[in-house]
Design an enzyme around this catalytic site. Structure first.
Site, PDB file in Angstrom:
ATOM      1  N   CYS A   1       0.846  -1.190   0.000  1.00 28.52           N
ATOM      2  CA  CYS A   1       0.000   0.000   0.000  1.00 28.52           C
ATOM      3  C   CYS A   1       0.883   1.242   0.000  1.00 28.52           C
ATOM      4  O   CYS A   1       1.851   1.318   0.767  1.00 28.52           O
ATOM      5  CB  CYS A   1      -0.903  -0.010   1.230  1.00 28.52           C
ATOM      6  SG  CYS A   1      -2.038   1.397   1.323  1.00 28.52           S
TER       7      CYS A   1
ATOM      8  N   HIS B   1      -8.874  -3.606  -2.954  1.00 33.33           N
ATOM      9  CA  HIS B   1      -7.937  -2.868  -2.096  1.00 33.33           C
ATOM     10  C   HIS B   1      -8.293  -1.377  -2.080  1.00 33.33           C
ATOM     11  O   HIS B   1      -8.379  -0.760  -1.003  1.00 33.33           O
ATOM     12  CB  HIS B   1      -6.508  -3.077  -2.612  1.00 33.33           C
ATOM     13  CG  HIS B   1      -5.470  -2.370  -1.803  1.00 33.33           C
ATOM     14  ND1 HIS B   1      -4.628  -3.023  -0.933  1.00 33.33           N
ATOM     15  CD2 HIS B   1      -5.122  -1.049  -1.733  1.00 33.33           C
ATOM     16  CE1 HIS B   1      -3.814  -2.143  -0.366  1.00 33.33           C
ATOM     17  NE2 HIS B   1      -4.091  -0.936  -0.836  1.00 33.33           N
ATOM     18  N   GLU B   2      -8.504  -0.795  -3.256  1.00 32.32           N
ATOM     19  CA  GLU B   2      -8.823   0.635  -3.330  1.00 32.32           C
ATOM     20  C   GLU B   2     -10.215   0.924  -2.770  1.00 32.32           C
ATOM     21  O   GLU B   2     -10.427   1.956  -2.117  1.00 32.32           O
ATOM     22  CB  GLU B   2      -8.691   1.147  -4.768  1.00 32.32           C
ATOM     23  CG  GLU B   2      -7.314   0.987  -5.374  1.00 32.32           C
ATOM     24  CD  GLU B   2      -6.178   1.538  -4.526  1.00 32.32           C
ATOM     25  OE1 GLU B   2      -6.382   2.537  -3.799  1.00 32.32           O
ATOM     26  OE2 GLU B   2      -5.080   0.954  -4.574  1.00 32.32           O
TER      27      GLU B   2
ATOM     28  N   HIS C   1     -10.174   1.484   0.830  1.00 32.97           N
ATOM     29  CA  HIS C   1      -9.743   2.827   1.237  1.00 32.97           C
ATOM     30  C   HIS C   1     -10.915   3.796   1.338  1.00 32.97           C
ATOM     31  O   HIS C   1     -10.960   4.611   2.268  1.00 32.97           O
ATOM     32  CB  HIS C   1      -8.713   3.390   0.250  1.00 32.97           C
ATOM     33  CG  HIS C   1      -7.318   2.943   0.507  1.00 32.97           C
ATOM     34  ND1 HIS C   1      -6.652   3.195   1.689  1.00 32.97           N
ATOM     35  CD2 HIS C   1      -6.445   2.261  -0.278  1.00 32.97           C
ATOM     36  CE1 HIS C   1      -5.434   2.693   1.631  1.00 32.97           C
ATOM     37  NE2 HIS C   1      -5.275   2.120   0.440  1.00 32.97           N
TER      38      HIS C   1
END
Length: 196
Positions: free
Chosen positions: A117, A159-160, A163
């Site tokens: 990351c 993953h994004e 966020h």
């Protein structure tokens, strides 16, 4: 209400590091009529490529909104054919903007792979993710789309997406593994505070 995205075009944005409160906030929806939205997207691409990333979410550049970008094509190009066939599953990668995305389904099939990351430099961890994901979003032309992605591309998207939900890939670790890494996390915070 505009989020005041107006900023200089072709500008590198500072990346929020582990410990920054914004990384733990759920992003608010993007106003599609904001006049600075396209500049923000361009600056996110430039920032991501500058630090050799494959994805970047708005909270990582200190904007608490539901926006991220993913480019899995360089990863595809770097792989041998045999590996591509496994982790891309016929896909050749994407370069895509995801505005106000909503994941509508995830496969039950999961797989483990290494992740890193940009907000937690120097740490990679083996994380479990769904093999495929379906997502509804607006693209950079503000067209609403619904697509399903597989393999590495699906991993990057998940993953994004985490966020913009205020979640980090560290959250997938059990408490024991997090404790073992605590000293490394503390060092990141110290280095960031000292400007290193």
């Amino acid at each position: 209400m505009f989020m005041n995205f107006v900023q200089k075009r072709d500008m590198l944005l500072p990346i929020a590091k582990f410990g920054a409160p914004i990384l733990r906030h759920r992003g608010i929806p993007v106003d599609l009529e904001d006049p600075g939205l396209q500049n923000l997207i361009e600056n996110m691409w430039e920032t991501m490529y500058h630090v050799n990333g494959c994805g970047l979410a708005a909270p990582q550049v200190n904007k608490s909104i539901r926006l991220f970008v993913v480019d899995s094509m360089p990863t595809y190009m770097q792989m041998e054919d045999a590996e591509r066939n496994i982790v891309f599953d016929g896909d050749q990668g994407i370069k895509e903007v995801f505005i106000n995305p909503v994941i509508t389904s995830r496969s039950e099939r999961i797989w483990w792979d290494e992740e890193g990351c940009l907000s937690i430099p120097g740490i990679t961890l083996r994380i479990s993710r769904s093999w495929s994901v379906s997502i509804r979003y607006f693209d950079d032309q503000l067209h609403e789309r619904t697509r399903t992605f597989l393999g590495i591309t699906a991993r990057m998207i998940q993953h994004e997406y985490d966020h913009i939900e205020g979640k980090l890939f560290l959250d997938y670790l059990d408490a024991g593994r997090r404790l073992l890494l605590k000293n490394r996390f503390d060092r990141i915070n110290r280095d960031d505070a000292s400007g290193s």
